[in-house]
Motif scaffolding. Sequence first.
Motif, PDB file in Angstrom:
ATOM      1  N   HIS A 270      28.662  35.336  39.819  1.00 46.49           N
ATOM      2  CA  HIS A 270      28.186  36.651  39.388  1.00 46.49           C
ATOM      3  C   HIS A 270      29.358  37.636  39.285  1.00 46.49           C
ATOM      4  O   HIS A 270      29.586  38.238  38.231  1.00 46.49           O
ATOM      5  N   HIS A 274      31.446  39.698  36.045  1.00 50.91           N
ATOM      6  CA  HIS A 274      31.870  41.104  35.940  1.00 50.91           C
ATOM      7  C   HIS A 274      33.387  41.170  35.733  1.00 50.91           C
ATOM      8  O   HIS A 274      33.894  41.943  34.914  1.00 50.91           O
ATOM      9  N   GLU A 300      26.065  43.894  33.617  1.00 48.16           N
ATOM     10  CA  GLU A 300      25.228  42.952  34.364  1.00 48.16           C
ATOM     11  C   GLU A 300      24.919  41.711  33.520  1.00 48.16           C
ATOM     12  O   GLU A 300      24.769  40.617  34.060  1.00 48.16           O
ATOM     13  N   SER A 303      27.654  39.190  34.226  1.00 48.07           N
ATOM     14  CA  SER A 303      27.586  38.517  35.532  1.00 48.07           C
ATOM     15  C   SER A 303      26.415  37.545  35.582  1.00 48.07           C
ATOM     16  O   SER A 303      26.532  36.433  36.071  1.00 48.07           O
TER      17      SER A 303
HETATM   18 ZN    ZN Z   1      26.202  42.658  39.228  1.00 49.96          ZN
END
Ligand code: ZN
Length: 506
Positions: A270, A274, A300, A303
């Motif tokens: 995740h 990013h 987001e 990620s």
């Molecule tokens: Zn995040």
Amino acid sequence: MSTTTTNPVEALVVHLQETALLSTSNNLLDWDQETTMPPGGLEWRARQQALIARIVHERASSIERGDLISAVEADREAMADAETAAMVREARRDYEKATKLPATLVEEMAKTSSMAKHEWAEARAASDFKRFAPWLEKLVGLLRAQADCFGFAKDGERWDALADLYEPGCTAKYVAGVFDPLRPRLQGLIADLSKAPKQPSNAFNDHFVSIDAQEALSRFVADKIGFDFNRGRLDRSTHPFCGGTHCNDVRMTTRYNERCVNDALGSTMHESGHAIYEQGLPFARIGTPLGESVSLGIHESQSRMWENQVGRSRAFWQWLAPELTRIVGSGVERYSLDDLYGAANVVEPGFIRVEADEATYNLHVMVRFEIERAVIGGSLEVAGIPSVWNRLYKELLGLDVPDDRRGCLQDIHWSMGAMGYFPTYTLGNLYASQFFEAACAEMPGLVDGFSRGEFAGLKTWLNRNIHMHGKRYSPAELVQRVTGKPLSAEPLMRHLEGKLRPLYGI
Ligand code: ZN
């Protein structure tokens, strides 16, 4: 000002970049505080950060900044360049946001939220919403005043003005339009999975692996999927995050749980998503909007795509299984590919959003959206939040919330004065699915490549289609440009149903 240039574009860029040099120093202080600072440093650190934040705000809201923006806007030749026009559009937007709030309101908000955060932590520990309610009421009052200062469309609502801070152009009507068709389909899928004859094994999620071995695995995977360790770091912290100063110095963290490799693995993938986005922003534009990410929702999406579309795919686990044995050992070779793939995809309704699986996660977000929209809109009193929360958890997830700690007090966001933030998580899931479908259509065999450890194709595609443009396009424009369609719930449902139904044998 250190510049003597008379070119209005250059003069604006210098002002923006010098402000960014200051504000990114604060990012480094944040990172230091979360990873290495001794607790004794807290008080001085808070003063350092408050001073930098004040100087940054003074520069960002200064008359000088306004004049520099106006000078470029008046320069027809400069504005004929599409990139310059986009940069100025965003600089103007940021300037308006920085100047529309009276200083007294900004100060009141900062003071109230720092107290409220403390009160929230105490109330959560005691599982007592009544204790937090007066603070939340005060915050809601300030947020509504804030929304009125920012303004919103005639056919819109106050919530829109708050959401716009996180997701430019986002409105409650837009969110509801995407969430409404998604809700019953998610509920239907989750109900079917819970009754399915075949349930994936959860055993691997309770297999002890030392933290050092997990860290080695995290570094290996982050590197393989495209995080550049020459331009970034991976450290440990209590709450995983991705920070740093700019594309060539990206700092991400993860946290480790000896009992669950998938916690650290999911969190590392995740944060790597990013981080790969940050590393993909163009260095020449750093400090200006063209060197910044589009929005929280688009961030987001990056990620979630690496965490879910890649990291929870069968092809990924096909590649990872032998590597897991090589790097981690600890008896993991006893798990079959089905065991590993299944453990990454167990669906089970629970009370806590941050522990939720890919399918139930979005229902947690819908509860919060409905409540904050009603509270900011004035149709729900703060005192009524727990009962609405508990009713919605029963309706959407079939759960009886036992107490406020596992209910409406679980998230920090509202206590920080952040309303309009939660939907960006689900928007991220929706963008991720839609972008990933477009990538697969353009690159047949993409997913097969994961089984051989080939991830560069996806990373390059994201660099080219999303990262390198900075803030040039709005979230809605970017989705249309990259996928040829407006945002919809279909790709996410195709992704979830296409994976989970076969896994559960239905
Ligand atoms: Zn995040």
